[in-house]
Design a protein around this motif. Sequence first.
Motif, PDB file in Angstrom:
ATOM      1  N   GLU A  57      -0.733   4.506  -4.531  1.00  0.00           N
ATOM      2  CA  GLU A  57      -1.757   4.461  -4.705  1.00  0.00           C
ATOM      3  C   GLU A  57      -1.488   4.536  -6.788  1.00  0.00           C
ATOM      4  OE1 GLU A  57      -4.545   5.693  -0.744  1.00  0.00           O
ATOM      5  OE2 GLU A  57      -3.480   7.471  -1.937  1.00  0.00           O
ATOM      6  N   ASN A 107       0.875   6.994  -1.090  1.00  0.00           N
ATOM      7  CA  ASN A 107      -0.168   6.671   0.037  1.00  0.00           C
ATOM      8  C   ASN A 107       0.993   7.354   0.733  1.00  0.00           C
ATOM      9  OD1 ASN A 107      -1.604   6.703   1.999  1.00  0.00           O
ATOM     10  ND2 ASN A 107      -1.991   3.798   1.870  1.00  0.00           N
ATOM     11  N   ASP A 159       1.219  -0.937  -0.308  1.00  0.00           N
ATOM     12  CA  ASP A 159      -0.038  -0.880   0.297  1.00  0.00           C
ATOM     13  C   ASP A 159       1.199   1.536   0.262  1.00  0.00           C
ATOM     14  OD1 ASP A 159      -2.797  -0.927  -0.112  1.00  0.00           O
ATOM     15  OD2 ASP A 159      -2.274  -1.636   2.220  1.00  0.00           O
TER      16      ASP A 159
END
Length: 107
Positions: free
Chosen positions: A71, A84, A68
Amino acid sequence: MGTTKTQIFTAEQNQLATILKVLANPARIAILQHISCQKDCICNDIVEEIGLAQPTISQHLKELKSIDLIEGEISGKRVCYCINQKKWVEIQAIINDFFNKTNVNCC
């Protein structure tokens, strides 16, 4: 070569190892540096900047997305990538915590 016995390590140790494994590639570091300097960035821009083939860049983006750290926002037929921010700060804290809590009282 045997498999890693991840179950014998703490969740924090496994998490840090996963993060560092993803970051341990100079192409991914270059991609992160490039994305961080752009307002928005599509895969073809990264291909032109880094100089690797599009499928290779896509695989690196997939790895960065797996934790993550980046993005992707769909814009027509393109995906615009960005850092992110929340995860960036979280990963920075995890790495800093590791270095701050690890004693260097050896030799």
